[in-house]
Design a protein around this motif. Structure first.
Motif, PDB file in Angstrom:
ATOM      1  N   MET A   1      31.817  50.195  71.457  1.00 38.40           N
ATOM      2  CA  MET A   1      32.586  51.343  70.056  1.00 38.40           C
ATOM      3  C   MET A   1      34.054  52.034  70.135  1.00 38.40           C
ATOM      4  SD  MET A   1      30.657  53.377  66.847  1.00 38.40           S
ATOM      5  CE  MET A   1      30.662  55.007  67.814  1.00 38.40           C
ATOM      6  N   TYR A   2      33.456  52.694  71.078  1.00 41.43           N
ATOM      7  CA  TYR A   2      34.630  54.147  71.512  1.00 41.43           C
ATOM      8  C   TYR A   2      36.133  53.178  71.537  1.00 41.43           C
ATOM      9  CZ  TYR A   2      30.755  57.125  70.489  1.00 41.43           C
ATOM     10  OH  TYR A   2      29.817  57.486  70.484  1.00 41.43           O
ATOM     11  N   ASP A   3      35.728  51.711  72.045  1.00 39.94           N
ATOM     12  CA  ASP A   3      37.316  50.919  73.014  1.00 39.94           C
ATOM     13  C   ASP A   3      37.801  50.830  71.479  1.00 39.94           C
ATOM     14  OD1 ASP A   3      35.173  49.322  72.191  1.00 39.94           O
ATOM     15  OD2 ASP A   3      36.435  47.619  73.388  1.00 39.94           O
ATOM     16  N   LEU A   4      37.464  51.186  70.269  1.00 38.89           N
ATOM     17  CA  LEU A   4      38.405  50.042  68.972  1.00 38.89           C
ATOM     18  C   LEU A   4      39.238  51.987  68.384  1.00 38.89           C
ATOM     19  CD1 LEU A   4      35.092  47.611  67.759  1.00 38.89           C
ATOM     20  CD2 LEU A   4      37.600  47.845  68.930  1.00 38.89           C
ATOM     21  N   ILE A   5      38.135  52.775  68.037  1.00 45.21           N
ATOM     22  CA  ILE A   5      38.650  54.103  67.558  1.00 45.21           C
ATOM     23  C   ILE A   5      40.432  54.218  67.516  1.00 45.21           C
ATOM     24  CG2 ILE A   5      37.945  56.672  67.021  1.00 45.21           C
ATOM     25  CD1 ILE A   5      35.388  55.920  67.489  1.00 45.21           C
ATOM     26  N   ASP A   6      40.197  54.005  66.710  1.00 43.44           N
ATOM     27  CA  ASP A   6      42.038  54.990  66.804  1.00 43.44           C
ATOM     28  C   ASP A   6      42.896  53.813  67.239  1.00 43.44           C
ATOM     29  OD1 ASP A   6      41.344  56.827  65.185  1.00 43.44           O
ATOM     30  OD2 ASP A   6      41.041  58.486  66.778  1.00 43.44           O
ATOM     31  N   ARG A   7      42.858  52.611  67.421  1.00 42.69           N
ATOM     32  CA  ARG A   7      43.260  51.505  68.228  1.00 42.69           C
ATOM     33  C   ARG A   7      44.447  50.890  67.028  1.00 42.69           C
ATOM     34  NH1 ARG A   7      44.025  49.054  73.235  1.00 42.69           N
ATOM     35  NH2 ARG A   7      42.217  48.924  74.253  1.00 42.69           N
ATOM     36  N   PRO A   8      45.208  50.126  67.366  1.00 46.39           N
ATOM     37  CA  PRO A   8      46.331  50.148  66.025  1.00 46.39           C
ATOM     38  C   PRO A   8      45.741  48.172  65.917  1.00 46.39           C
ATOM     39  CG  PRO A   8      47.510  50.590  67.905  1.00 46.39           C
ATOM     40  CD  PRO A   8      46.353  51.075  68.047  1.00 46.39           C
ATOM     41  N   VAL A   9      45.317  48.301  64.505  1.00 45.88           N
ATOM     42  CA  VAL A   9      44.178  47.199  64.487  1.00 45.88           C
ATOM     43  C   VAL A   9      44.968  45.531  64.331  1.00 45.88           C
ATOM     44  CG1 VAL A   9      43.681  45.769  61.756  1.00 45.88           C
ATOM     45  CG2 VAL A   9      43.723  48.129  61.711  1.00 45.88           C
ATOM     46  N   SER A  10      46.624  45.971  64.313  1.00 43.17           N
ATOM     47  CA  SER A  10      47.036  45.050  65.000  1.00 43.17           C
ATOM     48  C   SER A  10      47.297  44.001  66.752  1.00 43.17           C
ATOM     49  CB  SER A  10      48.745  45.327  65.044  1.00 43.17           C
ATOM     50  OG  SER A  10      49.363  46.548  65.988  1.00 43.17           O
ATOM     51  N   VAL A  11      46.416  45.107  67.839  1.00 50.58           N
ATOM     52  CA  VAL A  11      45.661  44.936  68.807  1.00 50.58           C
ATOM     53  C   VAL A  11      44.397  43.999  68.900  1.00 50.58           C
ATOM     54  CG1 VAL A  11      47.714  46.932  69.843  1.00 50.58           C
ATOM     55  CG2 VAL A  11      45.033  46.850  69.240  1.00 50.58           C
ATOM     56  N   LEU A  12      43.888  43.560  67.577  1.00 43.42           N
ATOM     57  CA  LEU A  12      42.617  43.391  68.005  1.00 43.42           C
ATOM     58  C   LEU A  12      42.628  41.760  68.162  1.00 43.42           C
ATOM     59  CD1 LEU A  12      40.682  45.291  65.350  1.00 43.42           C
ATOM     60  CD2 LEU A  12      40.279  46.350  67.049  1.00 43.42           C
ATOM     61  N   SER A  13      41.395  41.241  67.942  1.00 43.59           N
ATOM     62  CA  SER A  13      41.710  40.529  68.536  1.00 43.59           C
ATOM     63  C   SER A  13      41.728  39.187  66.577  1.00 43.59           C
ATOM     64  CB  SER A  13      39.637  39.414  68.997  1.00 43.59           C
ATOM     65  OG  SER A  13      38.906  40.059  68.300  1.00 43.59           O
ATOM     66  N   PRO A  14      41.929  37.777  66.753  1.00 41.17           N
ATOM     67  CA  PRO A  14      41.740  37.810  65.548  1.00 41.17           C
ATOM     68  C   PRO A  14      40.791  37.208  64.782  1.00 41.17           C
ATOM     69  CG  PRO A  14      42.711  35.768  66.696  1.00 41.17           C
ATOM     70  CD  PRO A  14      42.293  37.148  67.708  1.00 41.17           C
ATOM     71  N   GLY A  15      39.136  37.496  65.196  1.00 38.67           N
ATOM     72  CA  GLY A  15      38.629  37.472  64.326  1.00 38.67           C
ATOM     73  C   GLY A  15      37.571  38.938  63.950  1.00 38.67           C
TER      74      GLY A  15
END
Length: 142
Positions: A1-15
């Motif tokens: 979970m913590y690896d996602l907080i405040d990450r740009p949405v643009s760097v997430l996987s397509p799903g």
């Protein structure tokens, strides 16, 4: 979970991006007194995920109706918020077979009577997104 907080949405996987966009659009539609499913139908259909829309709507409705505390979704932010990271992690847990962890997290988010229906709706949503090549996943670009 913590690896996602405040990450740009643009760097997430397509799903993950698909799921965050859908969550944000659902919240925006509800806030504007519009029907979320009607607003999301074209997006889900374009992605080949129209069959997941009913369960996605059910999941979001359960969260909205039975949340123990308000879940904050920032519809205009380019970063993943705390609560969004929890929702993404729930979906990821189900895709990777961590059902017990997902149930425990849900027990903290929703009232007791809503745990089972919320779990089932989310599990079906995550599975159907996986079937169309949009599984919530851990691939995050750095």
């Amino acid at each position: 979970m913590y690896d996602l907080i405040d990450r740009p949405v643009s760097v997430l996987s397509p799903g993950d991006r698909f799921l965050i966009d859908a969550i944000r659009l659902w919240v925006a539609a509800r806030s504007a007194c519009q029907c979320p499913s009607a607003l999301l139908a074209a997006r889900f259909a374009q992605s080949g995920a129209l069959d997941a829309l009913g369960d996605f709507d059910g999941w979001m409705t359960q969260l909205s109706t039975h949340a123990r505390v308000p879940i904050q979704i920032n519809c205009k932010c380019g970063l993943v918020t705390d609560d969004e990271s929890v929702l993404l992690t729930l979906a990821r847990d189900l895709v990777t077979g961590r059902d017990a962890k997902a149930r425990t997290t849900l027990s903290l988010l929703v009232a007791e009577e809503a745990i089972a229906p919320t779990f089932c709706a989310l599990a079906r949503t995550a599975a159907m997104l996986g079937q169309v090549g949009l599984p919530p996943g851990t691939n995050v670009r750095t």
